[in-house]
Design a protein around this motif. Sequence first.
Motif, short mmCIF file in Angstrom:
data_model
loop_
_atom_site.label_atom_id
_atom_site.label_comp_id
_atom_site.label_asym_id
_atom_site.label_seq_id
_atom_site.Cartn_x
_atom_site.Cartn_y
_atom_site.Cartn_z
N LEU A 133 -2.47 -2.88 1.06
CA LEU A 133 -1.09 -3.35 1.20
C LEU A 133 -0.93 -4.22 2.44
O LEU A 133 -0.30 -5.27 2.40
CB LEU A 133 -0.13 -2.17 1.26
N ASN A 134 -1.51 -3.79 3.54
CA ASN A 134 -1.43 -4.58 4.78
C ASN A 134 -2.17 -5.91 4.65
O ASN A 134 -1.78 -6.90 5.24
CB ASN A 134 -1.97 -3.80 5.96
N TYR A 135 -3.28 -5.91 3.90
CA TYR A 135 -4.02 -7.15 3.70
C TYR A 135 -3.09 -8.23 3.13
O TYR A 135 -3.02 -9.33 3.66
CB TYR A 135 -5.22 -6.95 2.78
N GLN A 136 -2.41 -7.88 2.05
CA GLN A 136 -1.55 -8.87 1.41
C GLN A 136 -0.42 -9.31 2.34
O GLN A 136 -0.05 -10.48 2.39
CB GLN A 136 -0.99 -8.34 0.10
N GLN A 137 0.12 -8.39 3.11
CA GLN A 137 1.19 -8.76 4.05
C GLN A 137 0.66 -9.62 5.19
O GLN A 137 1.31 -10.58 5.59
CB GLN A 137 1.86 -7.50 4.60
N LEU A 138 -0.52 -9.30 5.70
CA LEU A 138 -1.10 -10.08 6.79
C LEU A 138 -1.61 -11.45 6.31
O LEU A 138 -1.43 -12.45 6.99
CB LEU A 138 -2.24 -9.32 7.46
N TRP A 139 -2.25 -11.45 5.17
CA TRP A 139 -2.82 -12.70 4.67
C TRP A 139 -1.72 -13.61 4.14
O TRP A 139 -1.85 -14.83 4.13
CB TRP A 139 -3.87 -12.41 3.61
N GLN A 140 -0.63 -13.05 3.69
CA GLN A 140 0.56 -13.77 3.20
C GLN A 140 0.27 -14.65 2.00
O GLN A 140 0.97 -15.63 1.76
CB GLN A 140 1.20 -14.59 4.33
N LYS A 141 -0.75 -14.29 1.27
CA LYS A 141 -1.09 -15.00 0.04
C LYS A 141 -2.23 -14.23 -0.61
O LYS A 141 -3.14 -13.79 0.07
CB LYS A 141 -1.53 -16.42 0.35
N ASP A 142 -2.18 -14.06 -1.87
CA ASP A 142 -3.26 -13.46 -2.63
C ASP A 142 -3.52 -12.00 -2.23
O ASP A 142 -3.13 -11.56 -1.16
CB ASP A 142 -4.56 -14.26 -2.49
N GLU A 143 -4.19 -11.30 -3.11
CA GLU A 143 -4.58 -9.92 -2.85
C GLU A 143 -6.05 -9.88 -2.44
O GLU A 143 -6.80 -10.82 -2.68
CB GLU A 143 -4.40 -9.08 -4.13
N PHE A 144 -6.45 -8.75 -1.88
CA PHE A 144 -7.86 -8.55 -1.56
C PHE A 144 -8.64 -8.56 -2.88
O PHE A 144 -8.23 -7.92 -3.85
CB PHE A 144 -8.05 -7.20 -0.84
N PRO A 145 -9.77 -9.27 -2.94
CA PRO A 145 -10.53 -9.39 -4.19
C PRO A 145 -11.30 -8.10 -4.51
O PRO A 145 -12.54 -8.05 -4.47
CB PRO A 145 -11.46 -10.57 -3.92
N LEU A 146 -10.56 -7.07 -4.84
CA LEU A 146 -11.13 -5.74 -5.02
C LEU A 146 -12.16 -5.66 -6.14
O LEU A 146 -13.19 -5.01 -5.99
CB LEU A 146 -9.99 -4.73 -5.27
N THR A 147 -11.92 -6.34 -7.25
CA THR A 147 -12.86 -6.27 -8.38
C THR A 147 -14.23 -6.80 -7.99
O THR A 147 -15.24 -6.13 -8.22
CB THR A 147 -12.31 -7.05 -9.59
N TYR A 148 -14.29 -7.99 -7.38
CA TYR A 148 -15.58 -8.54 -6.97
C TYR A 148 -16.23 -7.68 -5.89
O TYR A 148 -17.44 -7.47 -5.89
CB TYR A 148 -15.43 -9.99 -6.49
N PHE A 149 -15.41 -7.18 -4.97
CA PHE A 149 -15.91 -6.30 -3.92
C PHE A 149 -16.59 -5.07 -4.53
O PHE A 149 -17.69 -4.69 -4.15
CB PHE A 149 -14.75 -5.90 -3.00
N LEU A 150 -15.92 -4.44 -5.51
CA LEU A 150 -16.47 -3.22 -6.12
C LEU A 150 -17.72 -3.52 -6.97
O LEU A 150 -18.65 -2.71 -7.00
CB LEU A 150 -15.41 -2.52 -6.95
N ILE A 151 -17.75 -4.66 -7.63
CA ILE A 151 -18.95 -5.04 -8.39
C ILE A 151 -20.14 -5.15 -7.45
O ILE A 151 -21.24 -4.65 -7.73
CB ILE A 151 -18.72 -6.37 -9.16
N LEU A 152 -19.94 -5.80 -6.30
CA LEU A 152 -21.04 -5.98 -5.35
C LEU A 152 -21.42 -4.67 -4.68
O LEU A 152 -22.61 -4.40 -4.44
CB LEU A 152 -20.67 -7.05 -4.32
N LYS A 153 -20.45 -3.83 -4.39
CA LYS A 153 -20.74 -2.52 -3.81
C LYS A 153 -21.56 -1.68 -4.80
O LYS A 153 -22.54 -1.03 -4.43
CB LYS A 153 -19.44 -1.82 -3.42
N LYS A 154 -21.17 -1.72 -6.08
CA LYS A 154 -21.91 -1.00 -7.12
C LYS A 154 -23.34 -1.54 -7.22
O LYS A 154 -24.30 -0.77 -7.36
CB LYS A 154 -21.19 -1.15 -8.46
#
Length: 181
Positions: A133-154
């Motif tokens: 939630l803070n990421y989106q408020q701080l970045w002020q555009k777009d969400e954290f790319p969670l799907t790609y992050f989780l694919i790479l973590k997996k």
Amino acid sequence: MQKEVQFKYEIPSPGMARGELTVHNTKVPFEVANVSNPLFDLLKGMTSLVLEPSHLWDEENICWVDWYSDLNGYKWTLSTNDGKNLQIKLVFLEDIFNEDEAQTIINTHCNFHSFYQEIIQELDRFIKNIGLLNYQQLWQKDEFPLTYFLILKKHLLEQDKWEPIIPDNTTFLDELNLLQL
């Protein structure tokens, strides 16, 4: 023993990210603005090298990533011929509209999984500390790319390359606790 690749990433002020990439003792500080979506673009490109391993068919396995900050920018080129070694080329553009004066600041290779592990571990630390939630408020555009992050973590987990970092208390854990209420 110093790591082959080091990566730092933070959002010190709204809409502006700052960090540093170090490969083989070549240190490159960077600053990017939310005129682009640098984490999304980087993670999407990294994911394409894993999910579309064209090097297995003797084709070029490469991705290009552009990062911008006001008038300057960075062009990343990541490629692999074997899925074990990663060729990294990072070019700095003083003026994004004039590629003739681009400066190559990194042009080297490193272990494929060392690079991936360092990027994903830093972003794991980063997102656990500030939260989604803070990421989106701080970045002020777009969400954290969670799907790609989780694919790479997996992918790193499947390759036995993941070293978990379990912080005591983070914003991300607080967010997960909200889901349990």
